[in-house]
Scaffold this motif. Structure first.
Motif, mmCIF file in Angstrom:
data_model
loop_
_atom_site.group_PDB
_atom_site.id
_atom_site.type_symbol
_atom_site.label_atom_id
_atom_site.label_comp_id
_atom_site.label_asym_id
_atom_site.label_seq_id
_atom_site.Cartn_x
_atom_site.Cartn_y
_atom_site.Cartn_z
ATOM 1 N N ARG A 15 10.298 29.212 -43.132
ATOM 2 C CA ARG A 15 10.779 30.604 -42.540
ATOM 3 C C ARG A 15 11.819 31.343 -43.664
ATOM 4 N NH1 ARG A 15 13.904 29.464 -37.422
ATOM 5 N NH2 ARG A 15 14.483 31.621 -37.666
ATOM 6 N N TYR A 19 10.990 34.882 -45.399
ATOM 7 C CA TYR A 19 11.971 35.961 -45.280
ATOM 8 C C TYR A 19 12.444 36.405 -46.930
ATOM 9 C CZ TYR A 19 16.474 38.313 -44.477
ATOM 10 O OH TYR A 19 17.401 39.478 -44.293
ATOM 11 N N ASP A 55 20.180 28.431 -38.352
ATOM 12 C CA ASP A 55 19.268 29.261 -39.112
ATOM 13 C C ASP A 55 19.962 30.728 -39.524
ATOM 14 O OD1 ASP A 55 19.361 29.965 -36.384
ATOM 15 O OD2 ASP A 55 17.099 30.720 -36.524
ATOM 16 N N PHE A 59 19.996 32.065 -43.086
ATOM 17 C CA PHE A 59 19.644 33.634 -43.539
ATOM 18 C C PHE A 59 20.572 34.457 -44.181
ATOM 19 C CE2 PHE A 59 16.010 31.955 -41.068
ATOM 20 C CZ PHE A 59 14.762 32.806 -41.472
ATOM 21 N N LEU A 123 13.754 39.827 -39.224
ATOM 22 C CA LEU A 123 14.651 38.921 -38.388
ATOM 23 C C LEU A 123 14.448 38.816 -36.806
ATOM 24 C CD1 LEU A 123 17.928 39.600 -40.446
ATOM 25 C CD2 LEU A 123 16.460 37.469 -40.578
ATOM 26 N N GLU A 127 11.436 36.302 -36.963
ATOM 27 C CA GLU A 127 12.144 35.031 -36.752
ATOM 28 C C GLU A 127 12.684 35.110 -35.606
ATOM 29 O OE1 GLU A 127 12.254 32.772 -39.072
ATOM 30 O OE2 GLU A 127 10.924 34.241 -40.540
#
Length: 164
Positions: A15, A19, A55, A59, A123, A127
């Motif tokens: 992930r 991103y 996460d 991020f 996002l 995500e």
């Protein structure tokens, strides 16, 4: 036995790379960005509080690394949030985009979005972060997340209407 942060970080790698690719559009840069973010996350593991979203924390670290890199290379992307530049009213664009475009066309359409809109779209829609979590990662108000997402969806809808 691995530290809980290490285990979480390993699971998060795909992930994070996705991103990072959306931010810098270069596989080499994305890999470097993920590596930098992982090193910072490991070094600052005490800064993550159990019970919060791991996460979102990583991020945010990755995004901060990207911004630092932009500043170092002096290739500033425009992150201004001009609320009046685009009309926010319109149908939701992601369903129409998925129906009318192939995967590559969707990827190109998303890549053509301004960085600020692309970040929020990925996002929230890819995500699966809540608006509030995306706002925290990006360091912007909740209303800004909502307006950027609305503009991104409208832009995708406009792009798909032209190509579909």
């Amino acid at each position: 036995m691995a530290h809980p942060v290490e285990t979480e970080l390993i699971q998060l790698l795909p992930r994070l790379r996705r991103y990072a690719l959306s931010l810098c559009k270069s596989a080499v840069q994305a890999d470097d960005l993920v590596q930098s973010a992982c090193l910072k996350a490991l070094a600052g593991a005490d800064g993550w509080m159990q019970g919060t979203r791991f996460d979102a924390w990583v991020f945010r670290i990755l995004r901060n690394c990207w911004i630092d890199e932009l500043r170092r290379s002096r290739q500033h992307a425009s992150l201004d949030d001009d609320e009046t530049a685009l009309n926010l009213v319109g149908e939701r664009g992601e369903e129409a985009a998925m129906e009318r475009l192939s995967f590559d066309e969707v990827r190109r359409a998303i890549d053509s979005l301004p960085v600020d809109q692309r970040e929020v779209l990925l996002l929230v829609c890819v995500e699966d972060m809540a608006y509030r979590e995306a706002a925290e990662v990006l360091g912007i108000p909740l209303g800004t997340v909502m307006s950027r997402l609305a503009r991104a969806r409208q832009r995708l809808s406009d792009l798909t209407a032209r190509t579909g």
